[in-house]
Every structure is written in structure tokens, then in C-alpha cells.
Enzyme design. Sequence first.
Site, PDB file in Angstrom:
ATOM      1  N   CYS A  75       0.777  -1.116  -0.006  1.00 58.92           N
ATOM      2  CA  CYS A  75       0.052   0.146   0.046  1.00 58.92           C
ATOM      3  C   CYS A  75       1.067   1.196   0.072  1.00 58.92           C
ATOM      4  CB  CYS A  75      -1.061  -0.074   1.030  1.00 58.92           C
ATOM      5  SG  CYS A  75      -0.890   1.326   2.379  1.00 58.92           S
ATOM      6  N   GLU A  76       0.550   2.085  -0.882  1.00 57.68           N
ATOM      7  CA  GLU A  76       1.403   3.288  -1.044  1.00 57.68           C
ATOM      8  C   GLU A  76       1.435   4.377   0.392  1.00 57.68           C
ATOM      9  OE1 GLU A  76      -1.455   6.273  -3.541  1.00 57.68           O
ATOM     10  OE2 GLU A  76      -0.166   5.023  -4.748  1.00 57.68           O
ATOM     11  N   HIS A  77       0.334   4.135   1.143  1.00 61.22           N
ATOM     12  CA  HIS A  77       0.081   4.892   2.294  1.00 61.22           C
ATOM     13  C   HIS A  77       1.077   4.684   3.376  1.00 61.22           C
ATOM     14  CE1 HIS A  77      -4.054   5.495   0.487  1.00 61.22           C
ATOM     15  NE2 HIS A  77      -3.165   6.753   0.183  1.00 61.22           N
ATOM     16  N   HIS A  78       1.154   3.318   3.549  1.00 67.33           N
ATOM     17  CA  HIS A  78       1.975   2.851   4.789  1.00 67.33           C
ATOM     18  C   HIS A  78       3.018   1.962   4.490  1.00 67.33           C
ATOM     19  CE1 HIS A  78      -2.054   3.781   6.340  1.00 67.33           C
ATOM     20  NE2 HIS A  78      -1.301   4.468   7.141  1.00 67.33           N
ATOM     21  N   GLN A 116      -5.456  -0.316  -3.835  1.00 68.81           N
ATOM     22  CA  GLN A 116      -5.918  -1.487  -4.337  1.00 68.81           C
ATOM     23  C   GLN A 116      -6.961  -1.145  -5.625  1.00 68.81           C
ATOM     24  OE1 GLN A 116      -7.838  -4.420  -1.573  1.00 68.81           O
ATOM     25  NE2 GLN A 116      -9.185  -4.970  -3.308  1.00 68.81           N
ATOM     26  N   HIS A 144      -5.370  -6.133   4.012  1.00 71.14           N
ATOM     27  CA  HIS A 144      -4.460  -5.221   4.144  1.00 71.14           C
ATOM     28  C   HIS A 144      -3.877  -5.221   5.396  1.00 71.14           C
ATOM     29  CE1 HIS A 144      -5.548  -3.010   0.265  1.00 71.14           C
ATOM     30  NE2 HIS A 144      -6.619  -3.784   0.545  1.00 71.14           N
ATOM     31  N   CYS A 146      -1.966  -2.745   6.776  1.00 71.07           N
ATOM     32  CA  CYS A 146      -2.184  -1.466   7.280  1.00 71.07           C
ATOM     33  C   CYS A 146      -3.297  -1.452   8.269  1.00 71.07           C
ATOM     34  CB  CYS A 146      -2.061  -0.412   6.390  1.00 71.07           C
ATOM     35  SG  CYS A 146      -3.341  -0.559   5.186  1.00 71.07           S
TER      36      CYS A 146
END
Length: 187
Positions: A75-78, A116, A144, A146
Amino acid sequence: MTEELADLYRHLILGLGENPEREGLQNTPQRAAKAMQFLTRGYAQSLEEIINGAVFESETDEMVLVKNIELYSLCEHHLLPFIGKCHIAYLPNGKVLGLSKFARIVDMYARRMQIQESLTRQIANAVQQATDAKGVAVVIEARHLCMMMRGVEKQNSSMTSSVMLGGFRDNPTTRQEFLMLVGSGRD
């Protein structure tokens, strides 16, 4: 490039209050750098390389479905993993794609950092581009980390995303057939 990444991991370990020189961590920066390069190798691949000419003429005009393609992404956020399955269907338009290419397309895009929803669209667009199909449908079901390891810490949560193109978007019967087939025989 590997040594630059290893140096960043060394700094990360120090920033977390650990000693990168202690026995268990001595080679961790190099191992972590190589692992991250592997997990993001999709950036170094292209659709043309992946397809490698494996598009074949065919009179088949009924739905072709490939289910339960495993995927692992970040995931690009975490920068935490999400893990799941991808289901792909298409309506051939005089051409079919070699079966293994679906898994290779999924891997190429999954081995990049993204959400996703974007991954689902990238896969659908790639299959459409490769086959010039009358329609493409993609569903991804994933868990996920995260959401499981941090934040709300919900262990049994999962996410489903879908993209429907062409005949799957425009024809409710075709869409329903796809969704019924994807739902049947799930693990």
C-alpha cells in the site's frame, strides 16, 4: 542502487533506536534493500515485455475467466503489504491471451506501490490493451496489513474492488454472469 537503499535501512534502524551493528541486524540493511527491490520489481517491467507476443487469433467469443490469481502488493500509504486474489474475465474480439500472461500482468502491477483500487484499474486496462477485448472485468479481494497490524487492528477485514470495461460495464447480464462465476467455487 542496492547499497543506497541499504544505507537508508541502516538509518531507519538507527532512527527506531536499534543498533544496526548488533549480531542479528548486521546484514539486515542489505537484506531489506534486496527484499524491497524484489517487492517493487514491477517498476522495471513493461506490458510489452510481459506479453511477449503471446496474443493468439481465436474465434472464441464467449467469456474467458481466470480466477484466484494470488497477489502481493504494498500500500502506498504505509508501505505495508496487502495480500489477496485477483479474478479476470474478458470477452475476446478475435484474439486470446496466453494463460500465464494474466498472472504476469497481475504480478507486474502488484509489485508496485499503490492502492488496491488503482491496481484493479491497471490490470483491467492492461488486459484491454493487450487483447482489444469487447469487455474486461477484474475483481480483487485483499486483506490489508495496514488495517490489521496498526490503526483499527481489524483482523478479519477484507476489501473487494472491481473494474468493468466494455461489455461487462454495458451489459448487466454479462456482468452478472461474471460475478456469479467469480462467486462460485471460492476458497
